[in-house]
Motif scaffolding. Sequence first.
Motif, short mmCIF file in Angstrom:
data_model
loop_
_atom_site.label_atom_id
_atom_site.label_comp_id
_atom_site.label_asym_id
_atom_site.label_seq_id
_atom_site.Cartn_x
_atom_site.Cartn_y
_atom_site.Cartn_z
N PHE A 65 -30.16 -14.70 -75.83
CA PHE A 65 -29.97 -15.51 -74.56
C PHE A 65 -28.71 -15.82 -74.52
CE2 PHE A 65 -29.65 -19.35 -72.35
CZ PHE A 65 -30.41 -19.13 -71.07
N SER A 69 -25.84 -14.22 -71.79
CA SER A 69 -25.41 -14.95 -70.66
C SER A 69 -23.92 -15.01 -70.62
CB SER A 69 -26.20 -16.41 -70.77
OG SER A 69 -25.78 -17.10 -72.06
N GLY A 147 -31.20 -14.43 -70.37
CA GLY A 147 -29.72 -14.60 -70.56
C GLY A 147 -29.11 -14.27 -69.27
N SER A 151 -27.12 -16.36 -66.35
CA SER A 151 -25.64 -16.15 -66.04
C SER A 151 -25.41 -16.27 -64.65
CB SER A 151 -25.30 -15.10 -66.76
OG SER A 151 -25.86 -13.70 -66.06
N MET A 164 -28.69 -23.00 -72.30
CA MET A 164 -29.57 -22.74 -73.49
C MET A 164 -30.53 -23.94 -73.72
SD MET A 164 -28.45 -21.42 -77.21
CE MET A 164 -27.60 -23.04 -77.89
#
Length: 244
Positions: A65, A69, A147, A151, A164
């Motif tokens: 993740f 991201s 992720g 983003s 996160m």
Amino acid sequence: MNVRITLATVKRVLQQLRADQRTMGLIVMVPALLITLLYFVFNDARVFDRIALTMLGILPMLVMFLVTSVAMLRERTSGTLERLLTTPLHRADLLVGYAFAFACAAFVQGLVLVVITHWLLGVDPSGPITWALLVAVVGSIVGVATGLLASAFARTEFQAVQFMPLVIGPQIFLCGLLAPRDGMPKVLQWLSDALPMTYAVKALQAIGAQADPSGDVLRNVGMLALFAVGALALAALSMPRQTR
């Protein structure tokens, strides 16, 4: 979605990963080092075996993740994504290509993690350890997909990292690692059922307790795959061309 363009994206991302030794070190070595650290933290082998097996589903998802991201946001802030989208490349081609490329990295990550956990640290579940590798890899792919989705809503790499604890933190608390899910309030159990890490942990707990966990593992891995596909679809719909 164009298969040829998607495969070209897979090749490009894999070449970038091969050239970026720090990122590959983060993907492959950090989960293994954390598992090894836990080995020395716990004195009770039975407790360590249970925690370590569960961590095979948590650590890969967390690391992938974070990496994906930031990697996708870098594509946008550098202008690479905007230039790519002037070509016949579609958002779906880009995101699926990213998912496949990072799935290859996830396989290497999961293989190293399982080898260290099973053969070096002595974790010996009741079920076949190969099932744990499958859960680790599919869990990593869920981390990649979520992720990529996260983003889309970040403007800077710092903002991407801030997602996160929002995305991963509640899953760690509710997945059954810290406390049995059956003892939680009903609302939290329902919320836990809507989070992908729960199914990774359930699959790994079945591997730890059953000699033949194939039914439970495949059912939970199927749920993880649905989460990954759903996150990729949402990411394709929400991904902007650039970050201003």
